[in-house]
Design a protein around this motif. Structure first.
Motif, PDB file in Angstrom:
ATOM      1  N   UNK A 145      10.417  -5.581  -7.723  1.00 52.64           N
ATOM      2  CA  UNK A 145       9.529  -5.574  -6.560  1.00 52.64           C
ATOM      3  C   UNK A 145       8.687  -4.299  -6.530  1.00 52.64           C
ATOM      4  N   UNK A 146       7.388  -4.464  -6.479  1.00 50.65           N
ATOM      5  CA  UNK A 146       6.474  -3.338  -6.410  1.00 50.65           C
ATOM      6  C   UNK A 146       6.152  -2.697  -7.738  1.00 50.65           C
ATOM      7  N   UNK A 147       6.869  -3.088  -8.796  1.00 50.68           N
ATOM      8  CA  UNK A 147       6.634  -2.498 -10.113  1.00 50.68           C
ATOM      9  C   UNK A 147       5.946  -3.455 -11.070  1.00 50.68           C
ATOM     10  N   UNK A 148       6.195  -4.742 -10.891  1.00 53.72           N
ATOM     11  CA  UNK A 148       5.528  -5.776 -11.689  1.00 53.72           C
ATOM     12  C   UNK A 148       5.062  -6.867 -10.729  1.00 53.72           C
ATOM     13  N   UNK A 149       4.022  -7.603 -11.083  1.00 56.55           N
ATOM     14  CA  UNK A 149       3.537  -8.661 -10.187  1.00 56.55           C
ATOM     15  C   UNK A 149       4.616  -9.717  -9.944  1.00 56.55           C
ATOM     16  N   UNK A 150       4.697 -10.169  -8.699  1.00 58.17           N
ATOM     17  CA  UNK A 150       5.642 -11.229  -8.353  1.00 58.17           C
ATOM     18  C   UNK A 150       5.081 -12.005  -7.168  1.00 58.17           C
ATOM     19  N   UNK A 151       4.928 -13.290  -7.342  1.00 63.28           N
ATOM     20  CA  UNK A 151       4.465 -14.171  -6.269  1.00 63.28           C
ATOM     21  C   UNK A 151       5.487 -15.291  -6.140  1.00 63.28           C
ATOM     22  N   UNK A 166      14.644   0.280  -3.325  1.00 66.41           N
ATOM     23  CA  UNK A 166      14.152   0.281  -4.697  1.00 66.41           C
ATOM     24  C   UNK A 166      12.630   0.388  -4.768  1.00 66.41           C
ATOM     25  N   UNK A 167      11.940   0.233  -3.622  1.00 64.45           N
ATOM     26  CA  UNK A 167      10.471   0.362  -3.646  1.00 64.45           C
ATOM     27  C   UNK A 167       9.955   1.281  -2.547  1.00 64.45           C
ATOM     28  N   UNK A 168      10.777   2.271  -2.196  1.00 63.72           N
ATOM     29  CA  UNK A 168      10.316   3.294  -1.260  1.00 63.72           C
ATOM     30  C   UNK A 168      10.667   3.041   0.178  1.00 63.72           C
ATOM     31  N   UNK A 169      11.479   2.024   0.450  1.00 62.29           N
ATOM     32  CA  UNK A 169      11.961   1.773   1.794  1.00 62.29           C
ATOM     33  C   UNK A 169      13.286   2.483   2.032  1.00 62.29           C
ATOM     34  N   UNK A 170      13.867   2.308   3.211  1.00 61.79           N
ATOM     35  CA  UNK A 170      15.138   2.964   3.512  1.00 61.79           C
ATOM     36  C   UNK A 170      16.318   2.274   2.840  1.00 61.79           C
ATOM     37  N   UNK A 171      17.402   3.013   2.672  1.00 64.96           N
ATOM     38  CA  UNK A 171      18.648   2.425   2.185  1.00 64.96           C
ATOM     39  C   UNK A 171      19.281   1.610   3.306  1.00 64.96           C
ATOM     40  N   UNK A 172      20.074   0.606   2.910  1.00 58.98           N
ATOM     41  CA  UNK A 172      20.827  -0.156   3.907  1.00 58.98           C
ATOM     42  C   UNK A 172      20.084  -1.322   4.514  1.00 58.98           C
ATOM     43  N   UNK A 173      18.980  -1.743   3.904  1.00 56.76           N
ATOM     44  CA  UNK A 173      18.264  -2.917   4.389  1.00 56.76           C
ATOM     45  C   UNK A 173      17.749  -3.699   3.173  1.00 56.76           C
ATOM     46  N   UNK A 174      17.958  -4.991   3.194  1.00 58.83           N
ATOM     47  CA  UNK A 174      17.493  -5.858   2.124  1.00 58.83           C
ATOM     48  C   UNK A 174      17.145  -7.206   2.696  1.00 58.83           C
ATOM     49  N   UNK A 175      16.957  -8.191   1.838  1.00 62.42           N
ATOM     50  CA  UNK A 175      16.550  -9.497   2.337  1.00 62.42           C
ATOM     51  C   UNK A 175      16.831 -10.573   1.311  1.00 62.42           C
ATOM     52  N   UNK A 176      16.878 -11.799   1.810  1.00 61.67           N
ATOM     53  CA  UNK A 176      16.997 -12.989   0.979  1.00 61.67           C
ATOM     54  C   UNK A 176      15.832 -13.904   1.303  1.00 61.67           C
TER      55      UNK A 176
END
Length: 347
Positions: A145-151, A166-176
């Motif tokens: 995410x944020x390093x290579x294109x993904x749609x 992994x892309x400059x956000x805070x630790x402890x939060x993710x998503x599905x």
């Protein structure tokens, strides 16, 4: 001389945009589940953030469930399902799957039935990118995410897991990411949050930070900043290989993340390399952050056909947008000096 952080695949620095969004969100009083004006304001921020992330990931036709990170998102997507994976996957995926898919010498996974399989977008150790087949049940897109294109909506992947730090956000939060309206049995019981699929009061500030980071990451990718990082990675690998032709840069001839070098130096244990470089002022790891503290040969490298002794001699260098050429060259000099010293001792 100041330290150099070269472990961005473990975690990335918090982006200024994310920090500012989080500070602003902390001034919002309400619980997102409350119906009064304060609650509605918090709910509006959560929903705006959700739409921002979906747009950044090309997933406007999908739903997004917020979790505590990619590990929880993987559990939500995979638990109770009989899915196949490969031994190169992250531990969070392997905990729920059978690691039965074959891997070739280039680290590419061979998937026969995408609908019953999970496949990562990018490997956290080697940076090797996979071609995601249409109809894939689940993909771990965390490192890409944020390093290579993904749609997402174009890939045909059903569900995808990611983590903000992994892309400059805070630790402890993710998503599905899930298909719109798709039912999932919540693993966190007790409330109807996240459309009944993940109970618990939403972490409003972290969600706001994740959205701001996703938006900024998409901008930087579009502006070609990661192409510059790839040039630094190539400078590093060329310098190390010029000093010692026996050095192996894993996956150098195939598609990888632009920031990742996994260096193999036979005869020099990876954990020893990490300690030597730490003392020299460089933060790195010998593999995935979730397993690098364990003294063992890389499962990914073993799956690619490397023997156990060689697989235990890996050092991962993962650069970031803040990495400078001076840091890369200083690291190369320090690594070469330490390697020569180690070999003189072993002689």
């Amino acid at each position: 001389m100041s330290r150099a952080y070269l472990d961005h695949n473990a975690t990335t620095p918090l982006r200024l945009e994310a920090r500012e969004a989080m500070l602003a969100a902390m001034d919002i009083l309400g619980n997102p589940s409350s119906v009064h004006a304060e609650g509605r304001k918090a709910r509006a921020l959560v929903e705006r953030s959700r739409e921002t992330i979906l747009e950044a990931l090309g997933a406007a036709q999908s739903d997004l469930i917020f979790t505590s990170g990619a590990t929880e998102a993987a559990a939500l997507a995979l638990a109770g399902r009989d899915l196949h994976s490969a031994p190169v996957e992250h531990d969070a995926v392997l905990a729920w799957t059978d690691a039965s898919l074959p891997v070739d010498a280039d680290g590419r996974v061979m998937v026969s039935d995408p609908t019953t399989s999970t496949l990562q977008l990018a490997n956290s150790e080697t940076g090797i990118l996979q071609d995601l087949p249409e109809g894939l049940a689940v993909s771990d897109i965390t490192q890409g995410v944020g390093r290579v294109p993904y749609a997402h909506d174009w890939t045909g992947v059903k569900m995808a897991v990611l983590s903000a730090h992994k892309f400059g956000g805070p630790k402890g939060i993710g998503a599905l990411i899930v298909p719109r309206g798709h039912h999932l049995d919540s693993r966190a019981k007790g409330g109807g949050q996240e459309m009944g699929r993940r109970a618990g009061t939403e972490n409003v500030a972290a969600i706001a930070g994740m959205a701001a980071a996703a938006q900024a990451a998409l901008r930087d990718l579009a502006n070609g900043l990661w192409d510059q990082v790839a040039q630094l990675r190539n400078i590093l690998e060329s310098a190390l290989e010029a000093d010692d032709p026996d050095t192996i840069s894993v996956g150098r001839q195939i598609r990888r993340l632009p920031n990742t070098s996994l260096i193999l130096t036979p005869g020099w244990k990876g954990e020893t390399q990490v300690m030597a470089m730490d003392l020299a002022g460089f933060a790195l790891s010998s593999g995935s952050a979730c397993s690098s503290g364990k003294v063992r040969a890389s499962r990914t490298l073993r799956a690619m056909g490397h023997d156990e002794g060689t697989a235990a001699c890996a050092l991962r260098v993962s650069l970031g947008l803040q990495t400078t050429e001076d840091e890369v060259l200083r690291f190369a000099d320090a690594f070469i000096a330490a390697r020569r010293k180690q070999r003189s001792r072993a002689a």
